[in-house]
Design an enzyme around this catalytic site. Structure first.
Site, PDB file in Angstrom:
ATOM      1  CB  SER A 146     174.841  22.286 -75.681  1.00  0.00           C
ATOM      2  OG  SER A 146     176.205  22.523 -75.915  1.00  0.00           O
TER       3      SER A 146
ATOM      4  CD  GLN B  83     173.932  14.310 -73.619  1.00  0.00           C
ATOM      5  OE1 GLN B  83     173.890  13.715 -74.694  1.00  0.00           O
ATOM      6  NE2 GLN B  83     175.055  14.820 -73.146  1.00  0.00           N
TER       7      GLN B  83
ATOM      8  CB  CYS C 276     180.938  17.170 -66.438  1.00  0.00           C
ATOM      9  SG  CYS C 276     180.451  17.862 -67.999  1.00  0.00           S
TER      10      CYS C 276
ATOM     11  CB  THR D 241     179.187  40.902 -79.716  1.00  0.00           C
ATOM     12  OG1 THR D 241     179.356  42.259 -79.299  1.00  0.00           O
ATOM     13  CG2 THR D 241     179.099  40.815 -81.228  1.00  0.00           C
TER      14      THR D 241
HETATM   15  N1  PLP Z   1     173.577  19.398 -69.579  1.00  0.00           N
HETATM   16  C1  PLP Z   1     173.858  18.158 -69.985  1.00  0.00           C
HETATM   17  C2  PLP Z   1     172.835  17.086 -69.802  1.00  0.00           C
HETATM   18  C3  PLP Z   1     175.087  17.863 -70.580  1.00  0.00           C
HETATM   19  O1  PLP Z   1     175.344  16.617 -70.993  1.00  0.00           O
HETATM   20  C4  PLP Z   1     176.032  18.908 -70.727  1.00  0.00           C
HETATM   21  C5  PLP Z   1     177.367  18.634 -71.274  1.00  0.00           C
HETATM   22  O2  PLP Z   1     177.978  17.614 -70.996  1.00  0.00           O
HETATM   23  C6  PLP Z   1     175.686  20.202 -70.299  1.00  0.00           C
HETATM   24  C7  PLP Z   1     174.449  20.404 -69.733  1.00  0.00           C
HETATM   25  C8  PLP Z   1     176.628  21.358 -70.451  1.00  0.00           C
HETATM   26  O3  PLP Z   1     176.693  21.764 -71.800  1.00  0.00           O
HETATM   27  P1  PLP Z   1     177.821  22.739 -72.338  1.00  0.00           P
HETATM   28  O4  PLP Z   1     179.039  21.904 -72.554  1.00  0.00           O
HETATM   29  O5  PLP Z   1     177.267  23.287 -73.618  1.00  0.00           O
HETATM   30  O6  PLP Z   1     178.023  23.807 -71.322  1.00  0.00           O
END
Ligand code: PLP
Length: 366
Positions: free
Chosen positions: A192, A177, A314, A230
């Site tokens: 990400s 973030q 999540c 890959t």
């Molecule tokens: N870490 C944080 C702070 C996140 O907000 C998220 C996704 O919500 C992740 C890790 C996980 O990322 P990814 O969706 O790329 O696995």
């Protein structure tokens, strides 16, 4: 549609979509192939790596992964497995994303001593992290920006303090973030693509040059053997394009935040869950609406075409442990709404959101 859930994911930008499509059409070789098609694909990886490292402001190494969940697992298990002969203590925080918190749980079960610091118990979290490090500590993992509230941890202070005390201790930061928004200091940084208008299914782990890490995936030895498999060249091309298109020094988020905070402050029973605005990023606003459960408000807004989140995407309906670790009550956590902006959002959209919240309160408040 008014999409205000950009901390969960962002819409891929036109530049990313174009880069992925062009790559799939013209540059679909396997980067490990020795022929021209392979070399062209390898160039895509190198180009994306360069632009991402530049945006991170780092000169070390970058490994592509399937996303930050994998990057976090690779960083935490990879560092611990490389260093476990030196000690068995790990320091982290109680506000980490599950992709750090769950690996920590496994390590605790394996006998590691995991100190998990709660911001609500430490006025100065950064100093508390530094103080918790001893000569047996092999890893510090602390996120740069919390995904539920936008709370910022000063990773530079943590990094410098930890290294001064214990130069060999590895410092990891979940930078998902924070990437493109705040500077991040660590030996290992997870990022990400889909949080910055790239595509889902690709992320990266930055690794400082001398940091030792063992792989979590074994196979064909791609990416120096640290992450076999890959490389998804199309997604990586889009990742690079998204970073290139992401504005530096973006000030509009602060204007949007101010524009939302004003009407929120005029609504009775609404409290903003980012106590100190200097301590939080401007693109995430978390607030609680007394007497209206998060999910009720979320679906009410959804009926108007407004998409927000109840805490972290999540946690899907589970009451947030992060908000409790940050010092918010169970009632505040149960009625928390997270609004997160992207560069395409407008003040008019924020007006409609504020109107929706006000109407939701009138309809549902008990
Ligand atoms: N870490 C944080 C702070 C996140 O907000 C998220 C996704 O919500 C992740 C890790 C996980 O990322 P990814 O969706 O790329 O696995």
């Amino acid at each position: 549609m008014i999409y205000l859930d950009n901390a969960a994911t962002t819409k891929p930008c036109a530049e990313a979509v174009k880069a992925a499509a062009e790559c799939a059409e013209l540059c679909f070789g396997n980067p490990s192939s020795l022929h021209k098609m392979g070399i062209e694909a390898e160039k895509v990886l190198t180009g994306a790596k360069k632009v991402i490292l530049q945006r991170l402001g780092k000169e070390g190494e970058l490994y592509f992964t399937s996303g930050a969940t994998e990057s976090n697992n690779l960083a935490v298990f990879g560092a611990v497995n490389a260093l476990k002969r030196r000690g068995n203590r790990i320091v982290t925080t109680a506000i980490e994303h599950p992709s750090v918190a769950e690996p920590m749980k496994r390590l605790r079960e394996q006998g590691f001593e995991v100190a998990e610091l709660k911001p609500c118990e430490h006025e100065d979290l950064e100093q508390a992290i530094i103080d918790a490090v001893d000569d047996k500590t092999i890893l510090v993992s602390c996120m740069a920006v919390n995904n539920e509230t936008g709370f910022i941890v000063d990773t530079k202070r943590v990094y410098n303090g930890v290294k001064k005390k214990s130069p060999k201790c590895v410092v990891h930061s979940d930078g998902v973030q924070g990437f493109c928004k705040v500077p991040i200091s660590a030996d290992l940084i997870s990022i990400s693509a889909h949080k910055i208008h790239g595509m889902k299914g690709v992320g990266a782990l930055y690794k400082a040059k001398d940091t030792r890490l063992l792989p979590a995936v074994y196979g064909g030895g791609q990416q120096g053997g640290l992450r076999s498999g890959t490389e998804p060249v199309e997604l990586i091309a889009a990742f690079g394009a998204a970073v290139r298109a992401y504005p530096e020094n973006f000030t509009r988020f602060s204007e949007l935040k101010e524009h939302l905070l004003k009407p929120l402050s005029e609504l009775s029973g609404v409290t903003v869950n980012t106590k100190n605005s200097q301590n939080s990023v401007p693109n995430i606003v978390n607030f609680s609406v007394k007497g209206v459960r998060s999910e009720i408000m979320l679906h009410f807004l959804e009926e108007r075409g407004i998409f927000v989140s109840s805490g972290s995407a999540c946690s899907r309906g589970k009451v947030s442990t992060v908000l409790s670790a940050l010092g918010f009550s169970a009632a505040e956590a149960d009625s928390a709404i997270r609004v997160s902006f992207c560069r395409d959002n407008t003040k008019e959209e924020i007006d409609l959101l504020a109107e929706g919240i006000s109407d939701g309160i009138k309809r549902f408040r008990r």
